[in-house]
Design a protein around this motif. Structure first.
Motif, mmCIF file in Angstrom:
data_model
loop_
_atom_site.group_PDB
_atom_site.id
_atom_site.type_symbol
_atom_site.label_atom_id
_atom_site.label_comp_id
_atom_site.label_asym_id
_atom_site.label_seq_id
_atom_site.Cartn_x
_atom_site.Cartn_y
_atom_site.Cartn_z
ATOM 1 N N SER A 31 0.659 -1.004 0.065
ATOM 2 C CA SER A 31 0.068 -0.002 0.042
ATOM 3 C C SER A 31 0.815 1.198 0.006
ATOM 4 N N ALA A 32 1.905 1.269 0.858
ATOM 5 C CA ALA A 32 2.655 2.342 0.927
ATOM 6 C C ALA A 32 3.526 2.846 -0.277
ATOM 7 N N GLY A 34 4.096 3.283 -3.899
ATOM 8 C CA GLY A 34 3.235 3.304 -4.839
ATOM 9 C C GLY A 34 3.807 4.372 -5.950
ATOM 10 N N LEU A 35 2.736 5.078 -6.653
ATOM 11 C CA LEU A 35 3.349 5.994 -7.569
ATOM 12 C C LEU A 35 3.976 7.204 -6.566
ATOM 13 N N GLY A 36 3.571 7.329 -5.551
ATOM 14 C CA GLY A 36 4.319 8.358 -4.635
ATOM 15 C C GLY A 36 5.708 8.182 -4.355
ATOM 16 N N ASN A 37 6.010 6.918 -4.188
ATOM 17 C CA ASN A 37 7.707 6.606 -4.215
ATOM 18 C C ASN A 37 8.044 6.774 -5.560
ATOM 19 N N TYR A 118 -5.617 8.870 -9.287
ATOM 20 C CA TYR A 118 -4.315 7.805 -9.029
ATOM 21 C C TYR A 118 -4.334 7.026 -10.344
ATOM 22 N N PHE A 239 1.154 11.148 2.290
ATOM 23 C CA PHE A 239 0.585 10.530 1.234
ATOM 24 C C PHE A 239 1.464 8.954 0.895
ATOM 25 N N THR A 240 2.703 9.196 0.988
ATOM 26 C CA THR A 240 3.572 7.885 0.784
ATOM 27 C C THR A 240 3.316 6.889 1.674
ATOM 28 N N SER A 242 0.273 6.124 2.964
ATOM 29 C CA SER A 242 -0.952 5.843 2.858
ATOM 30 C C SER A 242 -1.742 6.376 4.082
ATOM 31 N N MET A 245 -6.817 8.332 5.538
ATOM 32 C CA MET A 245 -7.983 7.979 4.875
ATOM 33 C C MET A 245 -8.499 6.649 5.398
ATOM 34 N N SER A 336 -5.537 -0.633 -2.034
ATOM 35 C CA SER A 336 -5.519 -0.276 -0.767
ATOM 36 C C SER A 336 -6.329 0.961 -0.512
ATOM 37 N N ILE A 337 -6.478 1.599 -1.540
ATOM 38 C CA ILE A 337 -7.251 2.904 -1.447
ATOM 39 C C ILE A 337 -8.704 2.409 -1.578
HETATM 40 N N1 TRP Z 1 0.978 5.364 -0.465
HETATM 41 C C1 TRP Z 1 0.860 5.341 -2.267
HETATM 42 C C2 TRP Z 1 1.825 5.797 -2.669
HETATM 43 O O1 TRP Z 1 2.900 6.326 -2.558
HETATM 44 C C3 TRP Z 1 -0.617 5.729 -2.237
HETATM 45 C C4 TRP Z 1 -1.644 5.523 -1.385
HETATM 46 C C5 TRP Z 1 -2.109 4.244 -0.958
HETATM 47 C C6 TRP Z 1 -2.427 6.253 -0.488
HETATM 48 N N2 TRP Z 1 -3.305 4.313 -0.131
HETATM 49 C C7 TRP Z 1 -3.270 5.529 0.118
HETATM 50 C C8 TRP Z 1 -2.332 7.777 -0.364
HETATM 51 C C9 TRP Z 1 -4.107 6.232 1.152
HETATM 52 C C10 TRP Z 1 -3.246 8.296 0.534
HETATM 53 C C11 TRP Z 1 -4.094 7.439 1.429
HETATM 54 O O2 TRP Z 1 1.611 5.833 -3.910
#
Ligand code: TRP
Length: 458
Positions: A31-32, A34-37, A118, A239-240, A242, A245, A336-337
């Motif tokens: 989950s952590a 992702g595109l964020g990394n 996303y 964000f990274t 997760s 939410m 995971s979102i």
């Molecule tokens: N963490 C993920 C990323 O780095 C994105 C993501 C997954 C996310 N679940 C989340 C961001 C929940 C915010 C809330 O790409």
């Protein structure tokens, strides 16, 4: 797939459970990471001047990210239910006001909105995977590579195709269930992701730009850091990981009640950070070897990187590896979102998991269409100030809803749930670690989040 809900995975509690802790660790890292990394981290490092930004980002992960991550997983695990019921059940158990459940609803709304844009970006990686497999860019010069991306954004049909494919993949996996879908796919995809990343970094070490890239990421020069950079680092640490939410909360709810959460949270944060740094070490050497710009923004991966790859030996092979890596990283995050929304709607309506997944997926898909049209036919539609639909979705979630959710989660965990000794026990944070966590999650994190939100709104 036949009816698979209500099988052994839910036998004892009526709520799904991971097979074991190791699996939880993998899906949470999935989950952590992702595109964020892989997409966002390198380009915001590039835009904010390198080393000093990386250092601030690391501080944010330790000071804010980890404490909130612990709070989120601990809350989910204590409540053993979806984020909305987690807040309301724990509030009842602590004789607190049930309005706390509002934070759960904020998470549900964030889930719809985040996944919709996303998926559009994940679609770009599918298109580039296709481009590298078919070697479409072979022989293109730098200008042509740039135009390719511009043209992609200008073509609603291509964007729609990949957005749809990505959503379908996400929903199809989620629909199969917590164990048979999520767990199964991620336990094989995460190891592949790590192997590809290591190969890409090893490849990058062979290039002459490697040492420059290393210095760029790790030599700290505070004169390059701006206040904006600090706030971007803070927002990104959220964000990274997760956070904010209920994604980590719902994953935590599938843990057994006696699982200790602090060590697991550190492991997730460390893995996530390592992947981000390794992504930087895989990408910047290529960029620098070809004398390209490190500060090119969101197009770093879709213009600068393909340009560099086209000029490198085995560029096609590494291009395929890279965009495949991006795809599996995005997919495990997208699942995971979706999960908090899915588990909430399913528990509320008692519809089948499969039906619920496709229903929610269709709504997210529709919102996503408006996000992809923002790059072309609807580029003149402004929602928030000057922002188009895509940017508005990103802005509202990253700058407002996630910080708000994270704020609620950490305050609730520290100042409501851990006030009662009976519920405090449920959190599973040992006595020795408790005081530090209380200060960081209950005081430092909310203050810092308040500052991000303030900035986001002003
Ligand atoms: N963490 C993920 C990323 O780095 C994105 C993501 C997954 C996310 N679940 C989340 C961001 C929940 C915010 C809330 O790409």
């Amino acid at each position: 797939m036949k009816k698979s809900f209500n099988t052994e995975e839910q036998k004892t509690t009526g709520h799904s459970q991971w097979s074991n802790r190791g699996v939880f660790l993998l899906v949470a890292i999935g989950s952590a990471v992702g595109l964020g990394n892989i997409w966002k981290f390198p380009y915001i490092v590039g835009e904010n001047g390198g080393g000093a930004f990386v250092l601030v980002y690391l501080l944010c992960i330790v000071l804010v990210g980890v404490p909130v991550l612990i709070a989120e997983i601990a809350l989910g695990k204590s409540a053993q239910s979806n984020p909305v019921s987690a807040f309301s059940n724990l509030a009842v158990a602590c004789k607190a006001n049930r309005f706390w459940a509002l934070f759960g609803y904020v998470g549900i709304i964030s889930g719809f909105l985040i996944l919709s844009f996303y998926s559009v970006v994940a679609g770009w990686s599918l298109e580039y995977l296709r481009v590298f497999i078919q070697n479409d860019l072979l022989g293109s010069d730098a200008r042509a590579v740039e135009q390719y991306f511009t043209q992609l954004l200008a073509s609603p049909n291509t964007l729609l195709l990949w957005h749809s494919v990505f959503m379908l993949l996400t929903v199809a996996i989620a629909a199969r269930g917590v164990r048979k879908g999520i767990e199964k796919i991620i336990t094989w995809s995460m190891p592949i992701l790590f192997v590809i990343l290591v190969i890409l970094v090893l490849y990058a070490t062979q290039l002459e730009g490697f040492s420059k890239a290393f210095d760029y990421l790790f030599v700290v020069d505070f004169s390059k850091l701006t206040t904006d950079g600090v706030l971007i680092a803070l927002g990104h640490s959220f964000f990274t990981l997760s956070l904010g939410m209920g994604a980590m909360m719902v994953y935590g709810s599938y843990l057994q009640k006696d699982t200790p959460v602090v060590k697991l949270s550190f492991m997730i944060a460390i893995a996530d950070t390592l992947v981000a740094l390794m992504a930087g070490l895989a990408i910047f050497p290529l960029i620098f070897t070809y004398g390209l710009q490190s500060a090119s923004g969101p197009s770093l991966l879709f213009i600068s990187l393909p340009n560099a790859l086209l000029n490198l030996p085995f560029g096609q092979f590494f291009g395929i590896a890279f965009f495949f890596l991006l795809l599996i990283a995005a997919l495990s995050s997208a699942i995971s979102i979706l999960e908090p929304v899915l588990s909430f709607v399913q528990q509320k309506t008692r519809l089948s998991r499969r039906f619920t997944a496709y229903l929610i997926g269709s709504i997210v898909w529709l919102i996503g269409i408006s996000a992809l049209l923002a790059f072309n036919n609807w580029s003149d539609v402004h929602l928030l100030g000057e922002r188009n639909i895509f940017d508005s979705l990103d802005y509202v979630t990253t700058n407002i809803l996630l910080p708000l959710g994270g704020f609620g989660i950490s305050i609730f965990a520290v100042w409501v749930v851990s006030k009662q000794s009976s519920t405090r026990k449920l959190l599973g944070i040992s006595d020795s670690k408790y005081p530090i966590w209380r200060i960081s999650a209950g005081i430092i994190a909310p203050i810092v989040i308040g500052v991000i939100a303030w900035n986001g709104l002003s």
